[in-house]
Design an enzyme around this catalytic site. Sequence first.
Site, short mmCIF file in Angstrom:
data_model
loop_
_atom_site.label_atom_id
_atom_site.label_comp_id
_atom_site.label_asym_id
_atom_site.label_seq_id
_atom_site.Cartn_x
_atom_site.Cartn_y
_atom_site.Cartn_z
N CYS A 164 1.22 9.45 31.74
CA CYS A 164 2.05 10.59 32.14
C CYS A 164 3.45 10.06 32.45
CB CYS A 164 1.44 11.26 33.38
SG CYS A 164 2.35 12.71 33.96
N TYR A 241 4.38 19.07 40.66
CA TYR A 241 3.19 19.90 40.51
C TYR A 241 2.57 20.30 41.84
CZ TYR A 241 3.51 18.88 35.58
OH TYR A 241 3.97 18.79 34.30
#
Length: 416
Positions: A164, A241
């Site tokens: 990621c 997030y």
Amino acid sequence: MKLAVIGGGSTYTPELIDGFARLRDELPLTEITLIDPDASRLDLVAGVSRRMLRRAGHPARVVATADVAEGVAGADAVLFQLRVGGQAARNVDETLPLQCGCVGQETTGAGGLAKALRTVPVVLDLAEQVRAHAPDAWIVDFTNPVGIVTRALLDAGHRAIGLCNVAIGFQRRFARHLGVAPERVELGHVGLNHLTWERSVLVDGVDVLPKLIAEHGPELADDLGLPVELLRRLQVVPSYYLRYFYAHDLVVTEQRAKPSRAAEVAAMETQLLELYADPAVDTKPDLLEKRGGAYYSEAAVALIASLLGDRGDVQVVNTRNNGTLPFLRDEAVIEVPARVSASGAAPLPVEPVEPLYAGLIANVSAYEELALDAALNGGADRVRNALLAHPLIGQEAIAGELTDLLLEANERYLPW
């Protein structure tokens, strides 16, 4: 050295190519094979990729094919960056949950589950072709939801690591604020994919996170869409997030008032493909910066170079827990700094995780296990249980309504 990219027709790919060109000494590629079933996109992306490498004087050849077996044959590493259903399916992931008062996001909550249901079976089929035609290749997964997809690959016995760009993005951002080279910044990064916190920021071994929050808190908070008071109180920097958890209702209100991110990206992709079609374009377009995936290429190059070159350096990756976080099962996939070598990734020891974070990590990890079960075995009850377990949903009536909506919207992708 051969690298195969499954999903090579993505508009992301020139970001990768740019990194390969700039970092050629770190990763000496001789062949880059782009694999994609969409011939029109693939031709455009392959064309601009060849021009970019030629402009940079890079000797690697670019091969474009729709044949997975042919494309991965003999590869040293295979990068997965696919999106089952494209931006149209993503748009459903981001809008449908809003009908039930839940966050609409493509990697977490109900949208993330829908994406996992579509994606896991396809990824596993592709990975079997890698095993058959490139048995020694490492699979690097950038396909979301990365934690669930990587767990599926590992459970099936594949040589896989999840990647990621959140951690490298923080590293680069912090380095700019501090006025130091990124290589001097080490992150105390802990959690699951898209559910992480920076609990320390070391520069030459000294933790400067308190200074960073004191001097740049408002800027960091603004980037994250969170109150600066939260950063100051917790003395951590959550990933973006976490906003879906810490400001859920506010996010739902915002999402209902504007077009989805998928709609924005679809428009960008149309423009990007027009640029890629221009034979004069031989550099990464500026528009690609708005597409997402910042520093993706640097992270990918570093990881692949370490796996193939046995460098033994430390990078933030998605890999097995294996006791690193004692409150999770060993089989869980976590996102932490790990020492990367030819044998894979070995997580570094992690200081005990505070209950405020450990509780949420454990909750979402349990959801991910149920989501993987649903993706592998199907069934409305499994889908409903996964939704009920997710902290962004967690109500029986809403889980039931979302199950019906998600299964109807994704029927074409779910043979069961």
